[in-house]
Enzyme design. Sequence first.
Site, PDB file in Angstrom:
ATOM      1  N   HIS A 247      12.025 -13.031 -17.300  1.00 26.61           N
ATOM      2  CA  HIS A 247      12.519 -12.017 -16.367  1.00 26.61           C
ATOM      3  C   HIS A 247      13.243 -10.876 -17.087  1.00 26.61           C
ATOM      4  O   HIS A 247      13.863 -10.023 -16.453  1.00 26.61           O
ATOM      5  CB  HIS A 247      13.471 -12.712 -15.373  1.00 26.61           C
ATOM      6  CG  HIS A 247      13.767 -11.947 -14.147  1.00 26.61           C
ATOM      7  ND1 HIS A 247      15.053 -11.602 -13.778  1.00 26.61           N
ATOM      8  CD2 HIS A 247      12.964 -11.456 -13.172  1.00 26.61           C
ATOM      9  CE1 HIS A 247      15.031 -10.943 -12.642  1.00 26.61           C
ATOM     10  NE2 HIS A 247      13.784 -10.831 -12.253  1.00 26.61           N
ATOM     11  N   LYS A 249      14.076  -7.429 -19.193  1.00 25.32           N
ATOM     12  CA  LYS A 249      13.607  -6.041 -19.247  1.00 25.32           C
ATOM     13  C   LYS A 249      14.307  -5.376 -20.429  1.00 25.32           C
ATOM     14  O   LYS A 249      15.501  -5.074 -20.367  1.00 25.32           O
ATOM     15  CB  LYS A 249      13.930  -5.273 -17.971  1.00 25.32           C
ATOM     16  CG  LYS A 249      13.261  -5.839 -16.712  1.00 25.32           C
ATOM     17  CD  LYS A 249      14.177  -6.728 -15.938  1.00 25.32           C
ATOM     18  CE  LYS A 249      13.510  -7.183 -14.644  1.00 25.32           C
ATOM     19  NZ  LYS A 249      14.297  -8.190 -13.927  1.00 25.32           N
ATOM     20  N   ASP A 254      13.353   1.685 -32.682  1.00 21.62           N
ATOM     21  CA  ASP A 254      13.678   1.716 -34.112  1.00 21.62           C
ATOM     22  C   ASP A 254      14.888   0.862 -34.490  1.00 21.62           C
ATOM     23  O   ASP A 254      15.488   1.065 -35.556  1.00 21.62           O
ATOM     24  CB  ASP A 254      13.935   3.162 -34.570  1.00 21.62           C
ATOM     25  CG  ASP A 254      12.688   4.028 -34.475  1.00 21.62           C
ATOM     26  OD1 ASP A 254      11.580   3.460 -34.480  1.00 21.62           O
ATOM     27  OD2 ASP A 254      12.841   5.262 -34.380  1.00 21.62           O
ATOM     28  N   HIS A 422      18.849  -3.661  -5.924  1.00 24.17           N
ATOM     29  CA  HIS A 422      18.264  -4.615  -6.856  1.00 24.17           C
ATOM     30  C   HIS A 422      19.097  -4.777  -8.120  1.00 24.17           C
ATOM     31  O   HIS A 422      18.720  -5.513  -9.025  1.00 24.17           O
ATOM     32  CB  HIS A 422      16.843  -4.144  -7.217  1.00 24.17           C
ATOM     33  CG  HIS A 422      16.034  -5.114  -7.993  1.00 24.17           C
ATOM     34  ND1 HIS A 422      15.789  -4.961  -9.352  1.00 24.17           N
ATOM     35  CD2 HIS A 422      15.403  -6.256  -7.632  1.00 24.17           C
ATOM     36  CE1 HIS A 422      15.025  -5.965  -9.775  1.00 24.17           C
ATOM     37  NE2 HIS A 422      14.777  -6.764  -8.764  1.00 24.17           N
ATOM     38  N   LYS A 424      21.970  -5.888 -10.915  1.00 20.02           N
ATOM     39  CA  LYS A 424      22.662  -7.122 -11.279  1.00 20.02           C
ATOM     40  C   LYS A 424      23.856  -6.725 -12.141  1.00 20.02           C
ATOM     41  O   LYS A 424      23.755  -6.597 -13.370  1.00 20.02           O
ATOM     42  CB  LYS A 424      21.737  -8.070 -12.056  1.00 20.02           C
ATOM     43  CG  LYS A 424      20.420  -8.412 -11.315  1.00 20.02           C
ATOM     44  CD  LYS A 424      19.308  -7.499 -11.710  1.00 20.02           C
ATOM     45  CE  LYS A 424      17.929  -7.967 -11.307  1.00 20.02           C
ATOM     46  NZ  LYS A 424      17.683  -8.357  -9.956  1.00 20.02           N
ATOM     47  N   ASP A 429      38.172  -6.914 -13.792  1.00 17.16           N
ATOM     48  CA  ASP A 429      39.421  -6.228 -14.115  1.00 17.16           C
ATOM     49  C   ASP A 429      39.162  -4.748 -14.382  1.00 17.16           C
ATOM     50  O   ASP A 429      38.314  -4.136 -13.750  1.00 17.16           O
ATOM     51  CB  ASP A 429      40.138  -6.927 -15.269  1.00 17.16           C
ATOM     52  CG  ASP A 429      40.536  -8.368 -14.906  1.00 17.16           C
ATOM     53  OD1 ASP A 429      40.678  -8.642 -13.699  1.00 17.16           O
ATOM     54  OD2 ASP A 429      40.691  -9.197 -15.811  1.00 17.16           O
TER      55      ASP A 429
END
Length: 504
Positions: A247, A249, A254, A422, A424, A429
């Site tokens: 999952h 991404k 470089d 969508h 995450k 703090d």
Amino acid sequence: MFSRSLDWLSARFPSFGALYAWAKRRRRRLIIGFVMLMHTLGAISSIQAVMSTRTPQGAIAWAISLNTIPYIAVPAYWVFGQSHFDGYEFLRYREMLSESSLKYDTIRKLREKGLIFEPQTERQAHQQKLLERLAMMPILRSNDVDLLVDGQATFDAIVDGINSAKDYILFQFYILRSDGLGNRLKDALLARARQGVKVYMLYDAMGSKAISAEYVLELQEAGVKVAAFEPASHGWRHRLRMNFRNHRKIVVIDGKEAFVGGHNVGDEYVGKHPTLTPWRDTHVAVRGPIVLATQVSFAEDWMWVTGDRLSLNWEPEPAPKGEAVAACFPTGPADELETGTLLMLDAINMAQKRIWIASPYFVPDAQFVSTLQLAALRGVDVRVLIPENNDDSLVDLTSYSYLEELGKAGIPMYRYQPGFMHQKVMLIDDDLATVGTANFDNRSMRLNFEITLLFRDAVFASQVEAMLEDDFTHSRLVSTKEYSQRRLPFRFSVQAARLLAPVQ
């Protein structure tokens, strides 16, 4: 009708007819034999489930179903029931023990250049020890991070990064579509490949099942190395393992710049979904030594899929600007411990002032609910942000089951109104924030290969705070009455959906 079809086949094909006649004569024995075989396999599989399933509720559910309805449960268990990915784990430890371990060589260079963060207090030292053991890499200083809000900003930055590549590009997504956005990125990759830049593309075979063969072929003909993460291609032990998905991404340029976050490659991520637009998501662009830690994750995935060890830039350099402290956590079912779970629990436990959680798939198990309640009871500002319009109706239904439990501890739940959220993201703090690919559910904690970046930087945290504050203004506070005062069929459906939380 079925019987007539078998009779017709028997008349046309003598060998089949003989087999069919034999089966008819022994039909009773065959049925009894099949029933005994399935119940035997169910009993054996239930022992394995009890011994290896990572959650008690999952073990109980599998044990009961495997012994009561083995005709359905046995095939399902063989496909979905495994919770540990042993082949990847073996490769990782073999690589770490080798004389030229890229991980150990990189850590040595980071230490020589003084890029490993030195804790200033005893509390930081204890915290750093824990995080480094989870990450299997040190906490790094001298990093620069840009917050990328939504698809246009994210993919403009990624394309700019691709266009600037001089040596190589690492390109990995769970979902890769051959649509408008997919073609835009393909064209950018093709242009660099034709200029001699090495391009490595990795996608998940299940998440990207709709990608066209022509799309892949065009890339390969230009010299792009393309591979699919597919456990079933790695021998009989993995043949039925559809449950483990990659999952992550990741884009690395470089070894100097990396992009990580919630976006996949598809038109919906740039506001072109027919029903869920606008699509709300978050990514980050990073520079500095944290890029090499991110690169390790891609290199390990690539080695497992292809068997090839990539020749990459492993020379760490401080970022041109910025002093963010950062850590990279590539978590997954090949880890010896449940690193995804431990990371999220630790993030909640370390919060002293606040912890804001944004997740599209919020399906926590009992330990997370209890930890969030404890945080709220000690005075931490705990907030949970989920989408109003979810692309998964089962997850949406399950989310109502947490309203009363969280509400009793004073934890508000917000539903983001426009389109689909969508992202995450966690804010802890005034100086800690995480951005990555992991959702707050069993699949991300235990079954998927994920990646999360954690940053200790007051400036970046203030940017995340402003972003989430804006999200809250576009959200509504959910009342516990939306569950408690609904009719019994709805409340029963909610609780029944929650029983399926381990497979959501």
